[in-house]
Scaffold this motif. Structure first.
Motif, PDB file in Angstrom:
ATOM      1  N   SER A  16       0.802  -1.230   0.000  1.00  0.00           N
ATOM      2  CA  SER A  16       0.000   0.000   0.000  1.00  0.00           C
ATOM      3  C   SER A  16       0.832   1.277   0.000  1.00  0.00           C
ATOM      4  O   SER A  16       0.450   2.270   0.604  1.00  0.00           O
ATOM      5  N   ASP A  17       1.966   1.273  -0.692  1.00  0.00           N
ATOM      6  CA  ASP A  17       2.777   2.495  -0.741  1.00  0.00           C
ATOM      7  C   ASP A  17       2.301   3.462  -1.833  1.00  0.00           C
ATOM      8  O   ASP A  17       2.770   4.588  -1.901  1.00  0.00           O
ATOM      9  N   MET A  18       1.392   3.003  -2.678  1.00  0.00           N
ATOM     10  CA  MET A  18       0.726   3.819  -3.699  1.00  0.00           C
ATOM     11  C   MET A  18       1.632   4.297  -4.834  1.00  0.00           C
ATOM     12  O   MET A  18       1.256   5.171  -5.591  1.00  0.00           O
ATOM     13  N   VAL A  19       2.813   3.720  -4.993  1.00  0.00           N
ATOM     14  CA  VAL A  19       3.690   4.152  -6.080  1.00  0.00           C
ATOM     15  C   VAL A  19       3.042   3.873  -7.441  1.00  0.00           C
ATOM     16  O   VAL A  19       3.139   4.694  -8.354  1.00  0.00           O
ATOM     17  N   CYS A  20       2.346   2.764  -7.577  1.00  0.00           N
ATOM     18  CA  CYS A  20       1.696   2.452  -8.864  1.00  0.00           C
ATOM     19  C   CYS A  20       0.597   3.466  -9.176  1.00  0.00           C
ATOM     20  O   CYS A  20       0.443   3.890 -10.324  1.00  0.00           O
ATOM     21  N   VAL A  21      -0.138   3.869  -8.163  1.00  0.00           N
ATOM     22  CA  VAL A  21      -1.212   4.852  -8.347  1.00  0.00           C
ATOM     23  C   VAL A  21      -0.628   6.204  -8.736  1.00  0.00           C
ATOM     24  O   VAL A  21      -1.149   6.885  -9.618  1.00  0.00           O
ATOM     25  N   SER A  22       0.484   6.588  -8.118  1.00  0.00           N
ATOM     26  CA  SER A  22       1.071   7.887  -8.441  1.00  0.00           C
ATOM     27  C   SER A  22       1.692   7.892  -9.833  1.00  0.00           C
ATOM     28  O   SER A  22       1.662   8.916 -10.516  1.00  0.00           O
ATOM     29  N   ILE A  23       2.211   6.759 -10.285  1.00  0.00           N
ATOM     30  CA  ILE A  23       2.830   6.680 -11.613  1.00  0.00           C
ATOM     31  C   ILE A  23       1.787   6.487 -12.710  1.00  0.00           C
ATOM     32  O   ILE A  23       1.902   7.068 -13.792  1.00  0.00           O
ATOM     33  N   CYS A  24       0.767   5.687 -12.445  1.00  0.00           N
ATOM     34  CA  CYS A  24      -0.197   5.326 -13.488  1.00  0.00           C
ATOM     35  C   CYS A  24      -1.635   5.322 -12.946  1.00  0.00           C
ATOM     36  O   CYS A  24      -2.276   4.274 -12.854  1.00  0.00           O
ATOM     37  N   PRO A  25      -2.159   6.502 -12.607  1.00  0.00           N
ATOM     38  CA  PRO A  25      -3.502   6.570 -12.009  1.00  0.00           C
ATOM     39  C   PRO A  25      -4.632   6.203 -12.975  1.00  0.00           C
ATOM     40  O   PRO A  25      -5.745   5.938 -12.525  1.00  0.00           O
ATOM     41  N   ASP A  26      -4.348   6.138 -14.276  1.00  0.00           N
ATOM     42  CA  ASP A  26      -5.372   5.707 -15.232  1.00  0.00           C
ATOM     43  C   ASP A  26      -5.684   4.224 -15.089  1.00  0.00           C
ATOM     44  O   ASP A  26      -6.751   3.767 -15.494  1.00  0.00           O
ATOM     45  N   VAL A  27      -4.745   3.462 -14.523  1.00  0.00           N
ATOM     46  CA  VAL A  27      -4.898   2.003 -14.433  1.00  0.00           C
ATOM     47  C   VAL A  27      -5.013   1.507 -12.993  1.00  0.00           C
ATOM     48  O   VAL A  27      -5.759   0.576 -12.715  1.00  0.00           O
ATOM     49  N   PHE A  28      -4.284   2.130 -12.076  1.00  0.00           N
ATOM     50  CA  PHE A  28      -4.251   1.650 -10.688  1.00  0.00           C
ATOM     51  C   PHE A  28      -4.954   2.609  -9.738  1.00  0.00           C
ATOM     52  O   PHE A  28      -4.911   3.826  -9.922  1.00  0.00           O
ATOM     53  N   GLU A  29      -5.586   2.021  -8.729  1.00  0.00           N
ATOM     54  CA  GLU A  29      -6.213   2.777  -7.653  1.00  0.00           C
ATOM     55  C   GLU A  29      -6.104   1.956  -6.390  1.00  0.00           C
ATOM     56  O   GLU A  29      -5.813   0.762  -6.437  1.00  0.00           O
ATOM     57  N   MET A  30      -6.372   2.592  -5.255  1.00  0.00           N
ATOM     58  CA  MET A  30      -6.355   1.869  -3.991  1.00  0.00           C
ATOM     59  C   MET A  30      -7.771   1.409  -3.662  1.00  0.00           C
ATOM     60  O   MET A  30      -8.731   2.165  -3.808  1.00  0.00           O
ATOM     61  N   SER A  31      -7.886   0.174  -3.231  1.00  0.00           N
ATOM     62  CA  SER A  31      -9.179  -0.380  -2.839  1.00  0.00           C
ATOM     63  C   SER A  31      -9.633   0.257  -1.531  1.00  0.00           C
ATOM     64  O   SER A  31      -8.845   0.395  -0.594  1.00  0.00           O
ATOM     65  N   THR A  32     -10.898   0.621  -1.469  1.00  0.00           N
ATOM     66  CA  THR A  32     -11.445   1.156  -0.219  1.00  0.00           C
ATOM     67  C   THR A  32     -11.730   0.029   0.777  1.00  0.00           C
ATOM     68  O   THR A  32     -11.901   0.279   1.963  1.00  0.00           O
ATOM     69  N   GLU A  33     -11.747  -1.211   0.297  1.00  0.00           N
ATOM     70  CA  GLU A  33     -12.036  -2.345   1.178  1.00  0.00           C
ATOM     71  C   GLU A  33     -10.816  -2.811   1.967  1.00  0.00           C
ATOM     72  O   GLU A  33     -10.905  -3.048   3.158  1.00  0.00           O
ATOM     73  N   ASP A  34      -9.679  -2.969   1.270  1.00  0.00           N
ATOM     74  CA  ASP A  34      -8.507  -3.502   1.966  1.00  0.00           C
ATOM     75  C   ASP A  34      -7.268  -2.613   1.830  1.00  0.00           C
ATOM     76  O   ASP A  34      -6.185  -2.985   2.268  1.00  0.00           O
ATOM     77  N   ASN A  35      -7.423  -1.435   1.221  1.00  0.00           N
ATOM     78  CA  ASN A  35      -6.332  -0.470   1.061  1.00  0.00           C
ATOM     79  C   ASN A  35      -5.130  -1.041   0.310  1.00  0.00           C
ATOM     80  O   ASN A  35      -3.992  -0.691   0.581  1.00  0.00           O
ATOM     81  N   LYS A  36      -5.400  -1.941  -0.629  1.00  0.00           N
ATOM     82  CA  LYS A  36      -4.355  -2.479  -1.501  1.00  0.00           C
ATOM     83  C   LYS A  36      -4.628  -2.004  -2.921  1.00  0.00           C
ATOM     84  O   LYS A  36      -5.739  -1.630  -3.270  1.00  0.00           O
ATOM     85  N   SER A  37      -3.593  -2.020  -3.739  1.00  0.00           N
ATOM     86  CA  SER A  37      -3.719  -1.600  -5.121  1.00  0.00           C
ATOM     87  C   SER A  37      -4.673  -2.517  -5.889  1.00  0.00           C
ATOM     88  O   SER A  37      -4.750  -3.719  -5.627  1.00  0.00           O
ATOM     89  N   GLN A  38      -5.387  -1.916  -6.831  1.00  0.00           N
ATOM     90  CA  GLN A  38      -6.265  -2.687  -7.707  1.00  0.00           C
ATOM     91  C   GLN A  38      -6.322  -2.010  -9.073  1.00  0.00           C
ATOM     92  O   GLN A  38      -5.951  -0.857  -9.218  1.00  0.00           O
ATOM     93  N   ILE A  39      -6.802  -2.769 -10.060  1.00  0.00           N
ATOM     94  CA  ILE A  39      -6.999  -2.237 -11.408  1.00  0.00           C
ATOM     95  C   ILE A  39      -8.320  -1.456 -11.410  1.00  0.00           C
ATOM     96  O   ILE A  39      -9.309  -1.921 -10.837  1.00  0.00           O
ATOM     97  N   VAL A  40      -8.329  -0.285 -12.048  1.00  0.00           N
ATOM     98  CA  VAL A  40      -9.578   0.484 -12.115  1.00  0.00           C
ATOM     99  C   VAL A  40     -10.622  -0.330 -12.883  1.00  0.00           C
ATOM    100  O   VAL A  40     -10.291  -1.122 -13.763  1.00  0.00           O
ATOM    101  N   ALA A  41     -11.867  -0.141 -12.554  1.00  0.00           N
ATOM    102  CA  ALA A  41     -12.965  -0.949 -13.117  1.00  0.00           C
ATOM    103  C   ALA A  41     -12.988  -0.934 -14.647  1.00  0.00           C
ATOM    104  O   ALA A  41     -13.274  -1.955 -15.272  1.00  0.00           O
ATOM    105  N   LYS A  42     -12.658   0.191 -15.248  1.00  0.00           N
ATOM    106  CA  LYS A  42     -12.692   0.332 -16.710  1.00  0.00           C
ATOM    107  C   LYS A  42     -11.848  -0.721 -17.424  1.00  0.00           C
ATOM    108  O   LYS A  42     -12.191  -1.155 -18.521  1.00  0.00           O
ATOM    109  N   TYR A  43     -10.743  -1.151 -16.819  1.00  0.00           N
ATOM    110  CA  TYR A  43      -9.823  -2.072 -17.483  1.00  0.00           C
ATOM    111  C   TYR A  43      -9.853  -3.498 -16.943  1.00  0.00           C
ATOM    112  O   TYR A  43      -9.116  -4.351 -17.418  1.00  0.00           O
ATOM    113  N   ARG A  44     -10.695  -3.785 -15.959  1.00  0.00           N
ATOM    114  CA  ARG A  44     -10.753  -5.148 -15.414  1.00  0.00           C
ATOM    115  C   ARG A  44     -11.318  -6.128 -16.434  1.00  0.00           C
ATOM    116  O   ARG A  44     -12.279  -5.821 -17.147  1.00  0.00           O
TER     117      ARG A  44
END
Length: 82
Positions: A16-44
């Protein structure tokens, strides 16, 4: 145009350091359920699996940069043939 499969695997290893979200927010986001990285719904690939997605070629650079920067190296990018 090429497409790329992006996987967060094993997702439970996300720190949960959010480096993926900061580099590529179009694809990665943090889950509100477990605070881990996830793929945004648009690309799942599957709405019930937040760890696997398919992205277009124009996002290849940012997902590869996110994969390289991930401190636990759990982001994997694979070109889809065909």
């Amino acid at each position: 145009m090429a497409r790329y499969k992006v996987e967060i695997n094993p997702r439970e290893n996300c720190i949960s350091d959010m480096v993926c979200v900061s580099i590529c927010p179009d694809v990665f986001e943090m889950s509100t359920e477990d605070n881990k990285s996830q793929i945004v719904a648009k690309y799942r690939v599957d709405p019930n699996n937040n760890a696997v997605g398919i992205v277009p070629e124009d996002l290849k650079g940012c997902v590869e940069d996110a994969a390289t920067a991930c401190p636990v190296q759990i982001i994997h990018v694979t070109k889809i043939e065909g």
